[in-house]
Design a protein around this motif. Structure first.
Motif, PDB file in Angstrom:
ATOM      1  N   GLY A  30      54.943  17.589 -39.396  1.00  0.00           N
ATOM      2  CA  GLY A  30      55.878  18.479 -39.997  1.00  0.00           C
ATOM      3  C   GLY A  30      55.716  18.830 -41.733  1.00  0.00           C
ATOM      4  N   GLY A  31      56.530  18.848 -42.442  1.00  0.00           N
ATOM      5  CA  GLY A  31      56.198  19.163 -43.669  1.00  0.00           C
ATOM      6  C   GLY A  31      55.883  17.928 -44.621  1.00  0.00           C
ATOM      7  N   GLY A  32      55.314  18.141 -45.916  1.00  0.00           N
ATOM      8  CA  GLY A  32      54.909  17.467 -46.882  1.00  0.00           C
ATOM      9  C   GLY A  32      56.211  16.934 -47.697  1.00  0.00           C
ATOM     10  N   ILE A  54      55.784  21.962 -49.846  1.00  0.00           N
ATOM     11  CA  ILE A  54      56.902  21.659 -50.513  1.00  0.00           C
ATOM     12  C   ILE A  54      57.600  22.653 -50.319  1.00  0.00           C
ATOM     13  CG2 ILE A  54      57.858  21.396 -52.779  1.00  0.00           C
ATOM     14  CD1 ILE A  54      55.222  20.611 -53.669  1.00  0.00           C
ATOM     15  N   GLU A  55      58.748  22.465 -49.817  1.00  0.00           N
ATOM     16  CA  GLU A  55      59.920  23.356 -49.319  1.00  0.00           C
ATOM     17  C   GLU A  55      61.162  23.000 -50.022  1.00  0.00           C
ATOM     18  OE1 GLU A  55      61.870  25.352 -45.561  1.00  0.00           O
ATOM     19  OE2 GLU A  55      60.506  23.494 -45.169  1.00  0.00           O
ATOM     20  N   VAL A  56      62.048  23.768 -50.737  1.00  0.00           N
ATOM     21  CA  VAL A  56      63.467  23.754 -50.978  1.00  0.00           C
ATOM     22  C   VAL A  56      64.066  24.547 -50.060  1.00  0.00           C
ATOM     23  CG1 VAL A  56      64.898  23.903 -52.969  1.00  0.00           C
ATOM     24  CG2 VAL A  56      62.516  23.354 -53.481  1.00  0.00           C
ATOM     25  N   THR A  57      64.855  23.929 -49.360  1.00  0.00           N
ATOM     26  CA  THR A  57      65.571  24.689 -48.063  1.00  0.00           C
ATOM     27  C   THR A  57      67.123  24.969 -48.631  1.00  0.00           C
ATOM     28  OG1 THR A  57      66.582  22.556 -47.308  1.00  0.00           O
ATOM     29  CG2 THR A  57      64.345  23.367 -46.446  1.00  0.00           C
ATOM     30  N   GLU A  58      67.811  24.746 -49.740  1.00  0.00           N
ATOM     31  CA  GLU A  58      68.972  25.220 -49.865  1.00  0.00           C
ATOM     32  C   GLU A  58      69.182  25.725 -51.398  1.00  0.00           C
ATOM     33  OE1 GLU A  58      72.474  24.970 -48.938  1.00  0.00           O
ATOM     34  OE2 GLU A  58      71.357  25.052 -46.984  1.00  0.00           O
ATOM     35  N   ILE A  99      59.727  21.849 -59.832  1.00  0.00           N
ATOM     36  CA  ILE A  99      58.607  21.644 -58.893  1.00  0.00           C
ATOM     37  C   ILE A  99      57.339  21.858 -60.099  1.00  0.00           C
ATOM     38  CG2 ILE A  99      57.230  22.387 -57.247  1.00  0.00           C
ATOM     39  CD1 ILE A  99      59.534  23.302 -55.790  1.00  0.00           C
ATOM     40  N   GLU A 100      56.582  20.991 -60.526  1.00  0.00           N
ATOM     41  CA  GLU A 100      55.678  20.987 -61.341  1.00  0.00           C
ATOM     42  C   GLU A 100      54.442  20.386 -61.079  1.00  0.00           C
ATOM     43  OE1 GLU A 100      55.974  20.137 -66.401  1.00  0.00           O
ATOM     44  OE2 GLU A 100      56.910  18.686 -64.998  1.00  0.00           O
ATOM     45  N   SER A 101      53.256  20.913 -61.187  1.00  0.00           N
ATOM     46  CA  SER A 101      51.799  20.332 -61.354  1.00  0.00           C
ATOM     47  C   SER A 101      51.602  19.734 -60.127  1.00  0.00           C
ATOM     48  CB  SER A 101      51.801  19.312 -62.705  1.00  0.00           C
ATOM     49  OG  SER A 101      51.814  20.005 -63.805  1.00  0.00           O
ATOM     50  N   ASN A 102      51.667  20.234 -58.943  1.00  0.00           N
ATOM     51  CA  ASN A 102      51.437  19.550 -57.813  1.00  0.00           C
ATOM     52  C   ASN A 102      50.206  20.305 -56.908  1.00  0.00           C
ATOM     53  OD1 ASN A 102      54.171  18.033 -57.015  1.00  0.00           O
ATOM     54  ND2 ASN A 102      54.900  19.946 -57.867  1.00  0.00           N
ATOM     55  N   THR A 103      49.804  19.636 -56.304  1.00  0.00           N
ATOM     56  CA  THR A 103      48.649  20.282 -55.363  1.00  0.00           C
ATOM     57  C   THR A 103      49.097  20.377 -54.121  1.00  0.00           C
ATOM     58  OG1 THR A 103      47.025  19.294 -56.809  1.00  0.00           O
ATOM     59  CG2 THR A 103      46.214  20.187 -54.714  1.00  0.00           C
ATOM     60  N   THR A 104      49.076  21.751 -53.408  1.00  0.00           N
ATOM     61  CA  THR A 104      49.339  22.169 -51.868  1.00  0.00           C
ATOM     62  C   THR A 104      48.234  22.913 -51.591  1.00  0.00           C
ATOM     63  OG1 THR A 104      50.651  23.790 -52.424  1.00  0.00           O
ATOM     64  CG2 THR A 104      51.590  21.632 -52.459  1.00  0.00           C
ATOM     65  N   ASP A 105      47.608  22.747 -50.204  1.00  0.00           N
ATOM     66  CA  ASP A 105      46.690  23.472 -49.660  1.00  0.00           C
ATOM     67  C   ASP A 105      46.569  23.368 -48.300  1.00  0.00           C
ATOM     68  OD1 ASP A 105      44.225  25.184 -49.919  1.00  0.00           O
ATOM     69  OD2 ASP A 105      42.983  23.546 -49.329  1.00  0.00           O
ATOM     70  N   ALA A 106      46.200  24.551 -47.419  1.00  0.00           N
ATOM     71  CA  ALA A 106      46.007  24.533 -46.225  1.00  0.00           C
ATOM     72  C   ALA A 106      47.140  23.929 -45.204  1.00  0.00           C
ATOM     73  CB  ALA A 106      44.718  23.610 -45.737  1.00  0.00           C
ATOM     74  N   ASN A 107      48.569  24.073 -45.795  1.00  0.00           N
ATOM     75  CA  ASN A 107      49.666  24.005 -44.989  1.00  0.00           C
ATOM     76  C   ASN A 107      50.091  24.997 -43.898  1.00  0.00           C
ATOM     77  OD1 ASN A 107      50.566  21.329 -46.277  1.00  0.00           O
ATOM     78  ND2 ASN A 107      50.306  22.560 -48.132  1.00  0.00           N
ATOM     79  N   GLY A 108      50.487  24.406 -42.839  1.00  0.00           N
ATOM     80  CA  GLY A 108      51.066  25.482 -41.845  1.00  0.00           C
ATOM     81  C   GLY A 108      52.201  26.432 -42.419  1.00  0.00           C
ATOM     82  N   GLY A 109      52.757  26.109 -43.339  1.00  0.00           N
ATOM     83  CA  GLY A 109      53.836  26.987 -43.760  1.00  0.00           C
ATOM     84  C   GLY A 109      53.419  27.714 -45.262  1.00  0.00           C
ATOM     85  N   ASP A 110      52.365  27.696 -45.796  1.00  0.00           N
ATOM     86  CA  ASP A 110      51.792  28.096 -46.871  1.00  0.00           C
ATOM     87  C   ASP A 110      51.593  29.604 -46.673  1.00  0.00           C
ATOM     88  OD1 ASP A 110      51.722  25.753 -47.957  1.00  0.00           O
ATOM     89  OD2 ASP A 110      49.528  25.540 -48.042  1.00  0.00           O
TER      90      ASP A 110
END
Length: 289
Positions: A237-239, A264-268, A278-289
């Motif tokens: 699922g999600g991270g 990373i997802e904010v849903t509301e 949301i600060e200084s995170n690393t996200t890569d190669a996610n299906g929802g990106d």
């Protein structure tokens, strides 16, 4: 109906025996302190293998160590008012009811270095009470959540959950209370979230590995959650998900990559001036990106 019953006597040692087929294998009742239970095999008891009820005096509790606790309804139960118990180095298998270790309105206890597997529900459950420390345990293939600090009806506050390894099960940790800390745990391969923060306030989730499960970190109806320096990668699922009715959330310096869902997802939508940072995170190669 107890195999061994202690109604308030201090400084008792119980060791090297087999206790089974009772309602309670060992019962320590109000006022009992400085008892040591060790190298016992406790098996097949109908309510609990070991049960403590208000079993302490001041700062003096009891120690349960190096036992084999198998196929009881509950492995160890700490009931209302029990404090300063040390549960260390025990092996739990196939306990059938609410979990291997169950705390109900019990506070200031230490659960350390235990092996817990194949419980019918949670591995460790804390309902009510607080200020407990759960550290350096290994939990594998329990059928519920690995570690619960509260639920939607009974919060548990100010607990420290650190350096545990949780594999399999229907979720790593569930946090529902105030001031709980989830620190430096490894939670992998669960069919639920690595950690779910629900109906909680002022939770710190820091330095954990939540990888290879159904989801990494899920926050819902929580206030003041800090999510920092975690690995939430490689999940089906999600991270990291910040869900409905969650306010004042900080998501900082995490890695959330290679998830089938979003990193990373904010849903509301947020409340004015009480949203998500949301600060200084690393996200890569996610299906929802």
């Amino acid at each position: 109906d107890g195999g061994i019953l202690n109604n308030g006597h201090d400084d008792v040692t119980i060791r090297n025996g087999l206790i089974g087929q009772f309602l309670y294998g060992v019962q320590l009742n109000p006022g009992t302190a400085r008892n040591v239970l060790h190298t016992l095999r406790i098996e097949g008891n109908e309510e609990a293998g070991i049960a403590l009820s208000d079993a302490d005096q001041g700062l003096d509790g009891n120690t349960i160590r190096d036992n084999s606790i198998v196929a009881n309804e509950i492995g160890i139960a700490l009931y209302t008012g029990t404090r300063h118990t040390v549960i260390r180095g025990n092996t739990f298998g196939a306990n059938l009811g609410e979990g291997a270790i169950v705390l109900e309105f019990a506070s200031e206890n230490l659960i350390e270095g235990n092996q817990i597997g194949q419980s019918a529900a949670s591995g460790i459950s804390m309902l009510g009470g607080g200020n407990n420390t759960v550290t350096d345990n290994v939990l594998k293939d329990n059928f519920g959540v690995g570690i619960m600090a509260g639920d939607d009806l009974l919060a548990s506050n100010d607990n420290l959950i650190q350096r545990n390894t949780i594999r399999g099960g229907q979720g790593g940790a569930l946090i529902a209370g105030d001031g709980n800390t989830v620190l430096n745990n490894t939670i992998v391969g669960s069919t639920g979230p690595g950690v779910a923060v629900e109906l909680a306030t002022n939770t710190l989730v820091k330095g954990n590995d939540f990888s290879g499960g159904a989801a990494g970190i899920v926050v819902g109806e929580a206030t003041g959650t800090t999510i920092e320096l975690n690995n939430a990668s490689g999940n089906t699922g999600g991270g990291i998900e910040v869900g409905e009715l969650s306010t004042n959330t900080v998501v900082r310096r995490n890695t959330a990559s290679g998830n089938t869902g979003s990193g990373i997802e904010v849903t509301e939508s947020s409340v004015l001036n009480q949203g998500t940072l949301i600060e200084s995170n690393t996200t890569d190669a996610n299906g929802g990106d």
